[in-house]
Design an enzyme around this catalytic site. Structure first.
Site, PDB file in Angstrom:
ATOM      1  N   LYS A 118       0.874  -1.170   0.000  1.00 58.13           N
ATOM      2  CA  LYS A 118       0.000   0.000   0.000  1.00 58.13           C
ATOM      3  C   LYS A 118       0.918   1.228   0.000  1.00 58.13           C
ATOM      4  O   LYS A 118       1.432   1.633   1.045  1.00 58.13           O
ATOM      5  CB  LYS A 118      -0.927  -0.016   1.222  1.00 58.13           C
ATOM      6  N   GLU A 172       8.538   2.003  11.545  1.00 59.20           N
ATOM      7  CA  GLU A 172       9.387   3.176  11.763  1.00 59.20           C
ATOM      8  C   GLU A 172       8.485   4.392  11.706  1.00 59.20           C
ATOM      9  O   GLU A 172       7.823   4.630  10.704  1.00 59.20           O
ATOM     10  CB  GLU A 172      10.486   3.251  10.695  1.00 59.20           C
ATOM     11  N   CYS A 232      13.239  11.215   7.555  1.00 61.49           N
ATOM     12  CA  CYS A 232      12.958  10.867   8.953  1.00 61.49           C
ATOM     13  C   CYS A 232      14.168  11.057   9.853  1.00 61.49           C
ATOM     14  O   CYS A 232      14.012  11.300  11.047  1.00 61.49           O
ATOM     15  CB  CYS A 232      12.436   9.438   9.049  1.00 61.49           C
ATOM     16  N   GLU A 254       8.262  17.006  14.779  1.00 59.61           N
ATOM     17  CA  GLU A 254       9.003  16.761  13.542  1.00 59.61           C
ATOM     18  C   GLU A 254       8.584  17.814  12.518  1.00 59.61           C
ATOM     19  O   GLU A 254       7.396  18.027  12.278  1.00 59.61           O
ATOM     20  CB  GLU A 254       8.689  15.352  13.025  1.00 59.61           C
TER      21      GLU A 254
END
Length: 443
Positions: free
Chosen positions: A152, A224, A258, A353
């Site tokens: 996906k 993650e 990331c 973030e």
């Protein structure tokens, strides 16, 4: 059949369409995966490795198409997109062999052995920022372990994933690898389906939802979930090298990475020099379209993410931060290279973030203060320390899955997050085995 349209992040022009996998169709898709997995797992480990390798050889013919699609769908400059594609394709022979070696049966002595058996059906849910590489890192060990896979991909980059899967399926047995396009509704339906494992790379919030959804079936998880990576620059650091890393890591892939450096804590004694050199280097970066010369910062992937970066910059400005380069507001779709200093713990730039090309700096007087602030986050993906004597001791106190001294985190070893940045891990022999069921046989 409903369709998903992919848009150019620069002008929002449509690039192409793919059919959406409706939640009501997910059970039949997974049923096909289950049937295909039985015959796939019946092949030997070496046979599966060879079949996957032959499938990846087909990607050579579409390397240029994949590169252009990455650039067009997410705005990554052509050079970086090309690196992502060639790295995936050209390293396939090495990684398929590494994975197969990791999954070989091991003798335990006294007529006992450890076997690494298939789990069944694995859902791979991949992000848009590295649309080929991140899918590949999870898909390869899952397939070679004898699982069937349902990929996906992000709805931001469906065309990259579609070409990737269709090309591999020229060789792979039918339904061993399938693709499910759509938004979070499709993703939720896949997680809730009768599958055996979810391998996921994306946000913390989505990861928590997946974990809750997987609980009833005790589905295996490798996740993650992003990071808020700190960089500590000690007084003993090589300032020039620290500056080069800080800017490059903050701006790589337009900051949409990331393990991008999100928070920098620099010793007060070298802070003036550090900040001046950061501004000088950051000023050399140029934002623009993927096919323009000398561009190394592309567009933010979509208006929602662009607005999120602006909200963090505006919050920092309102709470007293100083802009050494750039400003708190930019028009779509770009964020120009920005350097902000005076970051405090209550600012969104420190807490969350960012995922944008921002260098966020704070000064410290006591090293213990820097360590405390670096660790004061629910995230724990990567952390970096630049310094001389004592840098290793500081690194040893970092609460992260991947820690480095005077270099970037995440080189050799598994890709692993601590705290709420990860659950399970992937990469190297230990990570490859996460995609299998360990079985002990006593004869």
């Amino acid at each position: 059949m409903p369709i998903l349209t992919s848009f150019d992040p620069i002008n929002r022009a449509p690039l192409g369409e793919v059919p959406i996998t409706e939640p009501t169709d997910m059970s039949s898709l997974v049923l096909r995966a289950k049937k295909a997995q039985k015959s796939w797992s019946a092949l030997s480990l070496d046979e599966r490795q060879q079949k996957v390798m032959k499938a990846y050889e087909r990607l050579v013919a579409v390397e240029e198409q994949l590169t252009l699609l990455i650039s067009k769908e997410m705005g990554k400059d052509y050079r970086r997109a090309s690196y992502e594609v060639t790295g995936t394709v050209q390293n396939a022979a090495y990684f398929t062999q590494e994975i197969a070696q990791a999954l070989k049966t091991e003798s335990m002595g006294r007529n006992a052995e450890m076997q690494y058996r298939p789990l069944g059906v694995v859902a791979v849910i991949s992000p848009w920022n590295y649309p080929l590489a991140m899918a590949n890192n999870l898909l390869l060990p899952a397939l070679i372990a004898g699982n069937s896979v349902v990929l996906k991909p992000s709805e931001e980059t469906p065309l990259v994933a579609d070409l990737f899967v269709k090309t591999l399926n020229q060789v792979l047995p039918e339904n061993v690898l399938q693709i499910a396009h759509g938004d979070e509704k499709t993703g939720k339906a896949l997680v809730n389906a009768d599958i055996n494992m979810v391998a996921f790379t994306c946000s913390l919030a989505a990861g928590k939802h997946i974990m809750a959804s997987a609980a009833s079936g005790l589905k295996r998880l490798v996740m993650e979930l992003g990071g808020n990576d700190p960089l500590i620059v000690m007084a003993s650091a090589d300032v020039d090298k620290a500056v080069q890393f800080a800017v490059a890591s903050s701006f790589e892939n337009t900051g949409q990475m990331c393990t991008s450096t999100e928070r920098i804590y620099v010793d007060e004694r070298i802070a003036d020099e550090f900040e001046q050199k950061v501004v000088a280097l950051a000023s050399r970066y140029q934002a623009g379209a993927w096919d323009q010369n000398n561009v190394n910062i592309g567009p933010i992937v979509n208006p929602k993410q662009h607005a999120n970066v602006l909200s963090q910059l505006e919050d920092a400005q309102a709470k007293g931060a100083s802009f050494l380069l750039g400003k708190q507001h930019y028009a779509l779709p770009y964020i120009q290279p920005t350097v902000v200093t005076g970051i405090t713990p209550d600012m969104l730039l420190e807490r969350d973030e960012t995922f944008g090309p921002v260098v966020a700096i704070s000064r410290f007087e006591q090293l213990s203060e820097a360590i405390e602030r670096a660790n004061a986050s629910p995230y724990g993906l990567g952390a970096v320390v630049f310094g001389g004597a004592g840098a290793n001791a500081v690194a040893g106190q970092m609460e992260a899955g991947m820690v480095a001294v005077n270099q970037g985190a995440g080189g050799l070893g598994p890709w692993v997050g601590a705290k709420q940045s990860g659950f399970g891990f992937h990469g190297t022999a230990a990570g490859h085995r996460q995609f299998s069921q360990l079985r002990i046989i006593n004869k």
